[in-house]
Design an enzyme around this catalytic site. Structure first.
Site, PDB file in Angstrom:
ATOM      1  N   THR A 269       0.770  -1.160   0.047  1.00 47.55           N
ATOM      2  CA  THR A 269      -0.031  -0.066   0.053  1.00 47.55           C
ATOM      3  C   THR A 269       0.799   1.305   0.007  1.00 47.55           C
ATOM      4  O   THR A 269       2.088   0.993   0.314  1.00 47.55           O
ATOM      5  CB  THR A 269      -0.943   0.005   1.297  1.00 47.55           C
ATOM      6  OG1 THR A 269      -0.140  -0.055   2.447  1.00 47.55           O
ATOM      7  CG2 THR A 269      -1.706  -1.177   1.049  1.00 47.55           C
TER       8      THR A 269
ATOM      9  N   LYS B 164     -15.365  18.172   9.549  1.00 48.86           N
ATOM     10  CA  LYS B 164     -16.520  18.631  10.457  1.00 48.86           C
ATOM     11  C   LYS B 164     -16.367  19.955  10.846  1.00 48.86           C
ATOM     12  O   LYS B 164     -15.660  20.616  11.683  1.00 48.86           O
ATOM     13  CB  LYS B 164     -16.434  17.630  11.806  1.00 48.86           C
ATOM     14  CG  LYS B 164     -17.647  17.451  12.468  1.00 48.86           C
ATOM     15  CD  LYS B 164     -17.786  16.241  13.650  1.00 48.86           C
ATOM     16  CE  LYS B 164     -19.137  16.180  14.242  1.00 48.86           C
ATOM     17  NZ  LYS B 164     -18.971  15.191  15.028  1.00 48.86           N
TER      18      LYS B 164
ATOM     19  N   GLU C 261      -6.040  -3.934  -1.529  1.00 44.58           N
ATOM     20  CA  GLU C 261      -6.151  -4.978  -0.726  1.00 44.58           C
ATOM     21  C   GLU C 261      -7.389  -5.511  -1.617  1.00 44.58           C
ATOM     22  O   GLU C 261      -7.800  -6.836  -1.254  1.00 44.58           O
ATOM     23  CB  GLU C 261      -6.867  -4.508   0.633  1.00 44.58           C
ATOM     24  CG  GLU C 261      -5.934  -4.092   1.449  1.00 44.58           C
ATOM     25  CD  GLU C 261      -5.563  -2.627   1.355  1.00 44.58           C
ATOM     26  OE1 GLU C 261      -4.930  -2.156   2.485  1.00 44.58           O
ATOM     27  OE2 GLU C 261      -5.766  -2.155   0.256  1.00 44.58           O
TER      28      GLU C 261
ATOM     29  N   TRP D 120     -21.174  17.655   9.043  1.00 44.99           N
ATOM     30  CA  TRP D 120     -20.330  17.011   8.074  1.00 44.99           C
ATOM     31  C   TRP D 120     -20.164  17.566   6.514  1.00 44.99           C
ATOM     32  O   TRP D 120     -21.271  17.860   6.148  1.00 44.99           O
ATOM     33  CB  TRP D 120     -20.573  15.566   7.923  1.00 44.99           C
ATOM     34  CG  TRP D 120     -19.922  14.651   9.314  1.00 44.99           C
ATOM     35  CD1 TRP D 120     -21.051  14.140   9.825  1.00 44.99           C
ATOM     36  CD2 TRP D 120     -18.768  14.423   9.796  1.00 44.99           C
ATOM     37  NE1 TRP D 120     -20.443  13.540  10.915  1.00 44.99           N
ATOM     38  CE2 TRP D 120     -19.105  13.560  10.808  1.00 44.99           C
ATOM     39  CE3 TRP D 120     -17.625  14.854   9.424  1.00 44.99           C
ATOM     40  CZ2 TRP D 120     -17.984  13.264  11.856  1.00 44.99           C
ATOM     41  CZ3 TRP D 120     -16.564  14.469  10.207  1.00 44.99           C
ATOM     42  CH2 TRP D 120     -16.475  13.791  11.412  1.00 44.99           C
TER      43      TRP D 120
END
Length: 559
Positions: A208, A461, A351, A466
């Site tokens: 990754t 936030k 993944e 949000w």
């Protein structure tokens, strides 16, 4: 050996005989392996073509012959079964041969991101304990300074690429062409080297990006790779077929180039491998000259190519794949207007091998308005066959409804989804029932369409509410002068966080921050409007070409 001699003899019957008994099927237990992809291409599609950097043209038959010689060469170097064989290379024919020979001889292909920092590069090579590194000649100066800090690497094999980069005088360094020319090709069937359990052997290793810590190794199996390959052939999604000409612009070090090389060889499609250059004129020229039908790249590359679209004949193109980050609707529609083909979303991660979801419209959208179809194409799409996707409440872990409104973390399960990391504890990356936690927030509607709202770490936030950085980036990018945009959170003493937009304008544009804000004001809530718009000549990128928000956050903290 005749095929019938290799067929296992069925001695017994199934477990059950009566009504209601559990029974085993009586099918041949043939393993799913990359060796089959190689031998299928060799037997059925030996005449099909691979075009690579420098206008080199070879056939799958020639690739297979070189692959067989490479298999013998790996034996001559005493590379153990199960050893990691690293590649530090661009998209070329020789890299394709490594894609095939390494796993077909029960070694593990470890493709290394060529844009890694020296620190991360040395970490993953040592963590993987690579035995051999195959490296493009032009790229050798990027990795050779680390050679003495990579004690497990016994051999360095240089891949000729037409460059005249100096090669150090060192006995560990070998030439690829000389290595394979000096051996006899492997004469048997690679498939014969596998036994019933061997489809679960490791075939590939990809780390990754390591943007939030040490890179983690994702260890693919032969079974997972073959099933993912078949997923790319699924009609109605990518649907690779024999008549296609496939051009993976996405690097071959990035999660097996999204499976496109393996998928092309499985179905007999021709391949175009563009080498190291990401120059828009070079890529578009190749697409036009080779009559490319399917191509895949990250949005930043598609963005760089957009201004020159109409200067090239892309009439053969039927499918353009975008992944790695969200494709802005404005960018996709630019391609649809210019060449009649939008950029289709794909969603996944290292993944997930990496493709899990493919976008685009379906039959139920035929009567939708043009505006409604744009909205459908803006979603990430539906899961490929065999992939299961759900969203769950971040706090409770409860699965949320598929109503297109509920927002939760995306979790994924399937035969080509990782179940752990190589030599590292998975931590909280996996649920108790074995699903991968992706860190993405999304909705899923009644038709199974996934729509990414944001990364958990990228949500802003503000005043207890949000703000989606992805949605805000989408509306900003709809301005015709905007080439790239990234929105991040900046700490705020009153509201906790406030959005800041980093914007790259097209050459010669004079658009101001106030003009951009006026453009997006009708599209978002007033409290979503960025507190600041920062114009930049370019935005920082990760090693795979995605926008690096972590670098922007670091620069904001420093400032």
């Amino acid at each position: 050996m005749p095929d019938e001699a290799r067929v296992p003899t069925v001695i017994g019957a199934a477990r059950g005989a009566g009504t209601g008994d559990v029974m085993d099927g009586l099918m041949q237990p043939r393993p799913l392996t990359i060796a089959h992809i190689l031998e299928r291409a060799e037997r059925l599609y030996a005449h099909k073509q691979v075009t690579t950097v420098g206008a080199e043209r070879v056939t799958y038959g020639e690739v297979a012959h070189n692959t067989r010689r490479l298999g013998t060469a790996l034996d001559s170097l005493d590379v153990p079964v199960g050893a990691r064989v690293a590649t530090f290379a661009a998209n070329t024919r020789r890299h394709l041969e490594l894609y095939l020979a390494v796993p077909a001889t029960k070694r593990v292909l470890h493709s290394i991101n060529i844009r890694l920092s020296a620190e991360h590069l040395e970490y993953i090579v040592n963590h993987a304990e690579d035995d051999v590194i195959f490296v493009d000649r032009e790229l050798l100066p990027r990795i050779w300074p680390s050679a003495d800090r990579l004690p497990k690497v016994r051999h360095w094999v240089v891949l000729p690429d037409g460059s005249d980069t100096a090669i150090p005088a060192d006995p560990r360094i070998l030439d690829y062409d000389e290595l394979i020319e000096g051996v006899e090709p492997f004469a048997g069937s690679f498939e014969d080297t596998f036994t019933l359990a061997d489809e679960n052997l490791a075939s590939g290793l990809c780390y990754t990006s390591g943007t939030t810590g040490r890179p983690k190794g994702v260890l693919y199996s032969h079974r997972s790779t073959v099933l993912h390959c078949l997923g790319t052939l699924a009609a109605g999604f990518i649907g690779l077929c024999e008549s296609d000409v496939v051009m993976p612009i996405v690097p071959m070090f990035h999660a097996n180039a999204w499976g496109l090389p393996y998928g092309a060889m499985m179905t007999g499609a021709s391949l175009v491998l563009p080498g190291l250059s990401s120059n828009p004129a070079h890529l578009l020229g190749l697409m036009a000259a080779e009559r490319v039908t399917v191509a895949g790249a990250v949005p930043t590359v598609w963005t760089s190519m957009a201004p020159k679209l109409r200067a090239h004949d892309l009439s053969a193109t039927r499918f353009l794949l975008g992944g790695g980050s969200a494709v802005a609707p404005a960018l996709s529609e630019t391609y649809r207007a210019a060449i009649g083909v939008p950029i289709t979303h794909s969603w996944g991660m290292t993944e997930i091998s990496p493709v899990g979801v493919i976008g685009g419209t379906r039959t139920q959208h035929r009567d939708a308005t043009a505006e409604e179809q744009v909205a459908v194409r803006a979603a990430q799409g539906q899961p490929l066959p065999l992939v299961n996707v759900r969203i769950v409440d971040v706090e409770t872990g409860q699965e949320l409804p598929r109503d297109g409104d509920a927002v939760g973390e995306v979790q994924v399960a399937g035969p080509w989804v990782a179940g752990g990391y190589f030599r590292v504890d998975g931590g909280d990356s996996f649920t108790a029932d074995g699903w991968l936690r992706t860190g993405d927030l999304a909705t899923i509607d009644a038709s199974g369409y996934l729509r990414i709202v944001d990364r958990v770490k990228d949500l802003i936030k503000s005043g207890g509410e949000w703000i989606s950085s992805v949605e805000l980036e989408g509306v900003i990018s709809s301005h015709p002068d905007v080439v790239e945009v990234a929105v991040i959170a900046r700490p705020d003493p009153r509201w906790m966080e406030r959005p800041v937009a980093y914007v790259v304008l097209r050459d010669g544009a004079t658009t101001t921050a106030d003009e951009l804000l006026r453009h997006i004001t009708p599209m978002v809530a007033k409290w979503w409007l960025p507190d600041d718009v920062v114009f930049m000549p370019t935005l920082p990128k990760t090693g795979t070409g995605k926008l690096s928000k972590s670098a922007l956050r670091d620069s904001t903290r420093i400032a």
